[in-house]
Design a protein around this motif. Structure first.
Motif, PDB file in Angstrom:
ATOM      1  N   HIS A  99      -0.020  -5.430   1.487  1.00  0.00           N
ATOM      2  CA  HIS A  99      -0.529  -5.471   0.119  1.00  0.00           C
ATOM      3  C   HIS A  99       0.663  -5.291  -0.815  1.00  0.00           C
ATOM      4  N   ARG A 100       1.146  -6.382  -1.406  1.00  0.00           N
ATOM      5  CA  ARG A 100       2.318  -6.318  -2.268  1.00  0.00           C
ATOM      6  C   ARG A 100       1.896  -6.027  -3.710  1.00  0.00           C
ATOM      7  N   GLN A 101       2.689  -5.188  -4.378  1.00  0.00           N
ATOM      8  CA  GLN A 101       2.383  -4.815  -5.753  1.00  0.00           C
ATOM      9  C   GLN A 101       3.675  -4.645  -6.527  1.00  0.00           C
ATOM     10  N   ARG A 102       3.709  -5.183  -7.737  1.00  0.00           N
ATOM     11  CA  ARG A 102       4.851  -4.996  -8.628  1.00  0.00           C
ATOM     12  C   ARG A 102       4.413  -4.106  -9.785  1.00  0.00           C
ATOM     13  N   VAL A 103       5.177  -3.050 -10.040  1.00  0.00           N
ATOM     14  CA  VAL A 103       4.868  -2.097 -11.113  1.00  0.00           C
ATOM     15  C   VAL A 103       5.996  -2.149 -12.137  1.00  0.00           C
ATOM     16  N   ALA A 104       5.634  -2.228 -13.396  1.00  0.00           N
ATOM     17  CA  ALA A 104       6.638  -2.318 -14.458  1.00  0.00           C
ATOM     18  C   ALA A 104       7.644  -1.176 -14.347  1.00  0.00           C
ATOM     19  N   GLN A 105       8.912  -1.535 -14.374  1.00  0.00           N
ATOM     20  CA  GLN A 105       9.954  -0.517 -14.268  1.00  0.00           C
ATOM     21  C   GLN A 105       9.840   0.472 -15.432  1.00  0.00           C
ATOM     22  N   ASN A 106      10.019   1.745 -15.125  1.00  0.00           N
ATOM     23  CA  ASN A 106       9.956   2.850 -16.085  1.00  0.00           C
ATOM     24  C   ASN A 106       8.535   3.245 -16.472  1.00  0.00           C
ATOM     25  N   ASP A 107       7.529   2.654 -15.846  1.00  0.00           N
ATOM     26  CA  ASP A 107       6.148   3.071 -16.109  1.00  0.00           C
ATOM     27  C   ASP A 107       5.741   4.057 -15.013  1.00  0.00           C
ATOM     28  N   LEU A 108       6.116   5.324 -15.213  1.00  0.00           N
ATOM     29  CA  LEU A 108       5.903   6.342 -14.188  1.00  0.00           C
ATOM     30  C   LEU A 108       4.414   6.572 -13.918  1.00  0.00           C
ATOM     31  N   LYS A 109       3.592   6.516 -14.957  1.00  0.00           N
ATOM     32  CA  LYS A 109       2.157   6.731 -14.779  1.00  0.00           C
ATOM     33  C   LYS A 109       1.563   5.667 -13.858  1.00  0.00           C
ATOM     34  N   ALA A 110       1.901   4.400 -14.091  1.00  0.00           N
ATOM     35  CA  ALA A 110       1.381   3.315 -13.256  1.00  0.00           C
ATOM     36  C   ALA A 110       1.922   3.419 -11.837  1.00  0.00           C
ATOM     37  N   LEU A 111       3.187   3.826 -11.718  1.00  0.00           N
ATOM     38  CA  LEU A 111       3.781   3.955 -10.392  1.00  0.00           C
ATOM     39  C   LEU A 111       3.095   5.068  -9.601  1.00  0.00           C
ATOM     40  N   ARG A 112       2.871   6.204 -10.236  1.00  0.00           N
ATOM     41  CA  ARG A 112       2.221   7.312  -9.537  1.00  0.00           C
ATOM     42  C   ARG A 112       0.809   6.923  -9.105  1.00  0.00           C
ATOM     43  N   GLU A 113       0.088   6.217  -9.956  1.00  0.00           N
ATOM     44  CA  GLU A 113      -1.264   5.786  -9.605  1.00  0.00           C
ATOM     45  C   GLU A 113      -1.239   4.831  -8.414  1.00  0.00           C
ATOM     46  N   ALA A 114      -0.263   3.927  -8.406  1.00  0.00           N
ATOM     47  CA  ALA A 114      -0.151   2.986  -7.292  1.00  0.00           C
ATOM     48  C   ALA A 114       0.154   3.710  -5.985  1.00  0.00           C
ATOM     49  N   VAL A 115       0.930   4.786  -6.068  1.00  0.00           N
ATOM     50  CA  VAL A 115       1.270   5.550  -4.864  1.00  0.00           C
ATOM     51  C   VAL A 115       0.082   6.379  -4.381  1.00  0.00           C
ATOM     52  N   ILE A 116      -0.548   7.096  -5.283  1.00  0.00           N
ATOM     53  CA  ILE A 116      -1.591   8.046  -4.913  1.00  0.00           C
ATOM     54  C   ILE A 116      -2.931   7.378  -4.621  1.00  0.00           C
ATOM     55  N   ALA A 117      -3.291   6.370  -5.415  1.00  0.00           N
ATOM     56  CA  ALA A 117      -4.631   5.763  -5.311  1.00  0.00           C
ATOM     57  C   ALA A 117      -4.518   4.253  -5.110  1.00  0.00           C
ATOM     58  N   PRO A 118      -4.217   3.805  -3.894  1.00  0.00           N
ATOM     59  CA  PRO A 118      -3.982   2.383  -3.662  1.00  0.00           C
ATOM     60  C   PRO A 118      -5.220   1.505  -3.753  1.00  0.00           C
ATOM     61  N   GLY A 119      -6.424   2.082  -3.605  1.00  0.00           N
ATOM     62  CA  GLY A 119      -7.632   1.264  -3.649  1.00  0.00           C
ATOM     63  C   GLY A 119      -8.015   0.666  -2.319  1.00  0.00           C
ATOM     64  N   PHE A 120      -7.297   1.016  -1.256  1.00  0.00           N
ATOM     65  CA  PHE A 120      -7.631   0.598   0.102  1.00  0.00           C
ATOM     66  C   PHE A 120      -7.119   1.670   1.050  1.00  0.00           C
ATOM     67  N   GLN A 121      -7.625   1.649   2.287  1.00  0.00           N
ATOM     68  CA  GLN A 121      -7.189   2.665   3.257  1.00  0.00           C
ATOM     69  C   GLN A 121      -5.818   2.287   3.775  1.00  0.00           C
ATOM     70  N   ARG A 122      -4.813   2.979   3.280  1.00  0.00           N
ATOM     71  CA  ARG A 122      -3.433   2.618   3.555  1.00  0.00           C
ATOM     72  C   ARG A 122      -2.866   3.454   4.692  1.00  0.00           C
ATOM     73  N   GLY A 123      -2.274   2.783   5.673  1.00  0.00           N
ATOM     74  CA  GLY A 123      -1.644   3.491   6.776  1.00  0.00           C
ATOM     75  C   GLY A 123      -0.177   3.772   6.536  1.00  0.00           C
ATOM     76  N   GLY A 124       0.450   2.979   5.663  1.00  0.00           N
ATOM     77  CA  GLY A 124       1.870   3.158   5.403  1.00  0.00           C
ATOM     78  C   GLY A 124       2.259   2.577   4.064  1.00  0.00           C
ATOM     79  N   LEU A 125       3.378   3.041   3.530  1.00  0.00           N
ATOM     80  CA  LEU A 125       3.873   2.571   2.242  1.00  0.00           C
ATOM     81  C   LEU A 125       5.360   2.299   2.333  1.00  0.00           C
ATOM     82  N   ILE A 126       5.761   1.106   1.878  1.00  0.00           N
ATOM     83  CA  ILE A 126       7.164   0.746   1.704  1.00  0.00           C
ATOM     84  C   ILE A 126       7.398   0.667   0.208  1.00  0.00           C
ATOM     85  N   ILE A 127       8.326   1.463  -0.301  1.00  0.00           N
ATOM     86  CA  ILE A 127       8.489   1.554  -1.747  1.00  0.00           C
ATOM     87  C   ILE A 127       9.954   1.614  -2.142  1.00  0.00           C
ATOM     88  N   ALA A 128      10.283   0.881  -3.222  1.00  0.00           N
ATOM     89  CA  ALA A 128      11.582   1.001  -3.869  1.00  0.00           C
ATOM     90  C   ALA A 128      11.360   1.873  -5.096  1.00  0.00           C
TER      91      ALA A 128
END
Length: 338
Positions: A99-128
């Motif tokens: 599940h690929r996702q692009r988050v606007a750089q410097n938008d910490l709120k959106a980034l944290r939401e993407a990390v914490i609440a992916p909207g699917f049962q996630r087994g792993g996360l690859i993140i820059a």
């Protein structure tokens, strides 16, 4: 009547023996969807007891969903990474879904939401990760709940041990600092344009450069925002307006398109220019003698290594520990371009 295939008959026998639906048998044996561990074990046990003549998936080969979070910014490195993940996805096992996702750089709120609440049962996360210190608590939280984590391009300090797929950015900075010291022996101002004030790799590059170059009063670090078009060119024009000669220029980010005309117009008096990533524009500038060196962090190797480590982790192999940088730093000039 529809023709009954041998596979359907076999699946019906397994369904009857295991007490589950035919569709559940299909999902387990063809690894087409998510089922409970209890159902999976029932199907595999029945298939083995019936002596089914086919390769059976291992019990741990349940469908695993893996998130990939990359910044959305002007930097072409992130697009190269995204393209690499798309290309390599076809070689992944069928039980692994990206599940690929692009988050606007410097938008910490959106980034944290993407990390914490992916909207699917996630087994792993690859993140820059952007803003490594601020996002670290969220990454610790998902690791605590059992998700596999791999950091990409930019590592995050003070986390539980985890794989990191990327180069050593402090070493990259030291390499450039050494080159710049050797290439600018005649004096003049050496300028670093630090193009991001939040990402750890930019700080590490600048720190490494300063360590190798030394401090003799000729070094200027200028902070610019690569997301602000014209900021880098404006900074250089302002320095040139003082009348001081710029002997060397190190740029940590992706602003070459706006700097290239200005530097090319300087002719033989142009500074030694070093930057990052072997992009098509940089190859053209190297060949034209406008740019001197490019350090490349090999986006494709980063993506491939991260995916291979995630497959291992989700297959039940424990991370052996240590921050391993599988992709290697590569240095290009006009004479060694492919």
């Amino acid at each position: 009547m529809p023709r009954r295939t041998k596979e359907r008959t076999t699946f019906e026998a397994i369904a009857a023996a295991s007490g589950v639906s035919l569709s559940s048998v299909d999902r387990v044996l063809n690894e087409r969807g998510s089922v409970s561990e209890k159902t999976r074990e029932k199907v595999l046990t029945a298939a083995r007891a019936l002596g089914i003549n086919r390769a059976l998936p291992e019990a741990w080969h349940r469908v695993q969903h893996v998130g990939i979070i990359l910044p959305r910014s002007r930097s072409q490195h992130w697009q190269l990474l995204d393209d690499a993940f798309i290309g390599f996805s076809h070689a992944l096992p069928r039980w692994m879904i990206l599940h690929r996702q692009r988050v606007a750089q410097n938008d910490l709120k959106a980034l944290r939401e993407a990390v914490i609440a992916p909207g699917f049962q996630r087994g792993g996360l690859i993140i820059a990760p952007d803003a490594a210190d601020e996002i670290a608590p969220a990454l610790r939280e998902i690791m605590a709940r059992g998700e596999q984590l791999i950091t990409l391009t930019n590592n995050v300090l003070n986390l539980p041990d985890h794989p990191y797929s990327g180069i050593d950015h402090a070493m990259a900075g030291r390499t450039i600092g050494y080159l710049m010291r050797r290439l600018t022996p005649g004096g003049g101002r050496v300028v670093i344009l630090q193009c991001n004030n939040r990402r750890l790799e930019h700080f590490e590059r600048v720190s490494g450069f300063q360590k190798a170059f030394g401090d003799d009063g000729s070094l200027t670090v200028q902070h610019v925002d690569e997301e602000n078009p014209g900021a880098a060119e404006g900074a250089i024009r302002k320095l040139l307006a003082t009348g001081e000669r710029i002997a060397g220029l190190y740029v940590t980010g992706n602003v070459s398109a706006e700097l290239a005309p200005l530097i090319a117009a300087m002719g033989p008096a142009r500074p030694v220019w070093i930057t990052h990533e072997r992009l098509p524009l940089h190859c053209d500038l190297l060949r034209a003698g406008v740019l001197d060196f490019v350090l490349d962090q090999d986006a494709a190797a980063q993506a491939a290594w991260a995916l291979s480590e995630m497959v291992r982790a989700l297959s039940g192999e424990c991370w052996a520990g240590g921050q391993v940088q599988a992709p290697e730093l590569r240095l290009y000039c006009r004479e060694n371009l492919p």
